[in-house]
Motif scaffolding. Structure first.
Motif, PDB file in Angstrom:
ATOM      1  N   SER A 193      23.862  47.725  65.390  1.00  0.00           N
ATOM      2  CA  SER A 193      24.239  46.778  66.440  1.00  0.00           C
ATOM      3  C   SER A 193      23.062  45.892  66.833  1.00  0.00           C
ATOM      4  O   SER A 193      23.234  44.694  67.078  1.00  0.00           O
ATOM      5  CB  SER A 193      24.774  47.522  67.657  1.00  0.00           C
ATOM      6  OG  SER A 193      23.793  48.421  68.115  1.00  0.00           O
ATOM      7  N   THR A 238      28.471  48.021  62.048  1.00  0.00           N
ATOM      8  CA  THR A 238      28.196  46.590  62.159  1.00  0.00           C
ATOM      9  C   THR A 238      29.477  45.841  62.484  1.00  0.00           C
ATOM     10  O   THR A 238      29.535  45.025  63.403  1.00  0.00           O
ATOM     11  CB  THR A 238      27.618  46.060  60.829  1.00  0.00           C
ATOM     12  OG1 THR A 238      26.439  46.788  60.537  1.00  0.00           O
ATOM     13  CG2 THR A 238      27.311  44.577  60.919  1.00  0.00           C
ATOM     14  N   PHE A 296      30.862  46.339  65.936  1.00  0.00           N
ATOM     15  CA  PHE A 296      30.072  45.832  67.057  1.00  0.00           C
ATOM     16  C   PHE A 296      30.057  44.317  67.163  1.00  0.00           C
ATOM     17  O   PHE A 296      29.955  43.759  68.252  1.00  0.00           O
ATOM     18  CB  PHE A 296      28.633  46.354  66.951  1.00  0.00           C
ATOM     19  CG  PHE A 296      27.929  46.279  68.258  1.00  0.00           C
ATOM     20  CD1 PHE A 296      28.133  47.288  69.206  1.00  0.00           C
ATOM     21  CD2 PHE A 296      27.105  45.216  68.572  1.00  0.00           C
ATOM     22  CE1 PHE A 296      27.516  47.211  70.429  1.00  0.00           C
ATOM     23  CE2 PHE A 296      26.484  45.140  69.803  1.00  0.00           C
ATOM     24  CZ  PHE A 296      26.690  46.143  70.728  1.00  0.00           C
TER      25      PHE A 296
END
Lengths: 257, 262
Positions: A87, A187, A190
């Motif tokens: 993130s 990933t 987020f």
């Protein structure tokens, strides 16, 4: 001798320069929206800014993403927060690093080239020659560069986003021992549309600023080779500073509570 | 048209002034050029010759005075009107000012394609013909300006200036930077081309040999004013001490060069 005199002089000179730049920008934008446009010239600038800058921007953001993963691991590992790395990478890259680093690289690559080219055209009277051949130099030289700057920068930054996230992924998975699938899922979960969009808005603004500074300093350059060198330096420095200032302002606009 | 109104000069300057900061460059220039005439303006470096040409071309706006072409004032025109006026004017710049991003023929055809919106193929034909007029082969057209010698650049610049069959042509120091033989050839080309298109010409130079070859009439600019003008043949007995000094290139005389005393 009045001690306020140099201060006043400097202030007036600053106001004059600001006014001249503002006028230049308004005339330039005016020619971007009014036909006739020169598709051939716009295309050439787009290829120059968009296509030929790909390696520079791609490499810059790739390594930025890599080092970001590495450094945040050093920090986060102390309190077992390694899970936050995907993130951190995706947020930093899309919101800040990709647009700002790409903007600065483009300022060096494109802003300098524009200032040098237009500056040389100015001191060798080619810009005067354009006018005597009934061609408006704003329309022929400035407008295509502004259009190409505004449209190509977001595309470059989008590719920079992908490269930066990929850099973080490579380091995390192959060096820090993350699970590849988890990293990608983290990933993906987020990232928010607003992160990417704000980065692209920044990119468009930076592209405009770089092209504007390159054109303005080149167009106004005076006094032979030295003048052109000065114009090139000024274009890069002023574009870089304006990028960092406007970056803060846009961030404030998007994310301030 | 010019026969019906023979008294209206092609180009007229009345009281034209131009200042840069506190420096006065043009201090009330009065000048008239008749239709089809070739006027050469002589004068030393820094006397305001180039600034005067730039005022007529609209690259600079005079601070005072009026400039007329065919009796129409042209100092305060809109951009579109200015472009229409410039379409009737050709200009040969001192170092030719060729666009180095374009090939030679595209340079010559530039005003036709961009200014007059002509089709590229047709403009190329005209460009090749104009190159032939200045003594250059068609295959020179494909070269880039960087590949040309000084004399060839001047020829291409001349071809570009006459490409649109202008009514008025300006020459800024046409022989500067050329050897005497090439200078002579360019002068002859200028005379030939100006006659061929029937244009009115203003040249500025400090090369007297060149001035004698091009001029019907000469005028001398000194400290921002026209101090003498007359037929080219009378330049040697002008009765003006300034002109005499300039023509003979004498170091001693009424003209003070703006140099600091050692």
């Amino acid at each position: 001798m009045n001690p306020f005199r140099p201060v006043g002089h400097a202030f007036l000179a600053f106001l004059e320069a600001t006014g001249r730049l503002f006028l230049f920008a308004v005339i330039g934008i005016g020619h971007c929206v009014r036909p006739p446009l020169y598709p051939r010239l716009i295309g050439r600038q787009m290829i120059d800014i968009g296509y030929y800058s790909l390696p520079v921007v791609g490499l810059t953001t790739l390594f930025a993403g890599m080092v970001l993963a590495l450094q945040s691991y050093t920090g986060f590992a102390r309190f077992s927060a390694e899970d936050a790395i995907p993130s951190v990478v995706v947020l930093s890259i899309t919101r800040e690093l990709s647009p700002v680093l790409a903007g600065l690289m483009i300022a060096g690559r494109i802003g300098a080239a524009m200032a040098a080219e237009l500056g040389t055209m100015r001191v060798t009277e080619q810009i005067d020659a354009l006018e005597t051949l009934s061609t408006n130099p704003y329309k022929y030289l400035v407008a295509p560069r502004l259009i190409a700057g505004v449209t190509m920068m977001p595309l470059l930054v989008l590719i920079g986003d992908v490269m930066g996230i990929f850099g973080g992924y490579v380091v995390s998975v192959f060096k820090l021992g993350f699970n590849a699938q988890t990293y990608i899922v983290n990933t993906w979960n987020f990232v928010q549309a607003m992160d990417v969009v704000s980065g692209l808005v920044k990119a468009a603004v930076f592209g405009f600023l770089v092209a504007l500074m390159g054109c303005y300093h080149g167009y106004m350059s005076r006094g032979g080779a030295q003048g052109v060198g000065q114009a090139t330096t000024n274009a890069v420095v002023s574009a870089s500073i304006l990028i960092l200032i406007s970056n803060y302002l846009i961030t404030e606009m998007f994310f301030a509570q | 048209m010019s026969d019906a109104t023979p008294t209206v000069p092609k180009i007229k300057l009345a009281g034209v002034e131009k200042h840069f900061g506190t420096k006065t460059v043009l201090n009330g220039v009065d000048l008239e050029v008749a239709q089809g005439e070739s006027l050469v303006i002589i004068g030393g470096s820094g006397t305001g010759k180039s600034v005067m040409l730039k005022c007529i071309l609209g690259l600079l706006t005079p601070d005072a005075g009026e400039i007329e072409i065919d009796g129409r004032p042209i100092t305060r025109l809109s951009t579109a009107e200015r472009e229409a006026v410039n379409a009737r004017i050709g200009m040969l710049f001192q170092n030719a000012a060729l666009f180095d991003s374009l090939s030679v023929w595209e340079n010559v055809a530039f005003g036709l394609i961009q200014g007059k919106r002509m089709k590229r193929a047709r403009a190329k034909e005209i460009a090749i013909r104009k190159l032939a007029d200045v003594g250059l082969d068609a295959d020179v057209g494909a070269l880039s300006p960087a590949e040309l010698s000084g004399g060839m650049r001047k020829r291409v610049g001349l071809a570009r200036a006459i490409a649109g069959d202008p009514e008025i042509i300006f020459f800024d120091e046409p022989t500067t930077g050329l050897d005497p033989i090439m200078g002579h050839i360019i002068d002859e080309l200028i005379v030939h081309c100006v006659r061929q298109v029937g244009a009115t010409a203003i040249s500025i130079t400090h090369d007297m040999a060149s001035a004698r070859r091009i001029a019907d009439r000469m005028a001398m600019l000194y400290r921002g004013e026209i101090i003498w003008s007359g037929p080219a043949a009378s330049i040697d007995d002008s009765g003006n001490a300034y002109v005499d000094q300039f023509v003979h290139g004498a170091a001693e005389g009424p003209i003070r060069m703006e140099l600091r005393k050692l």
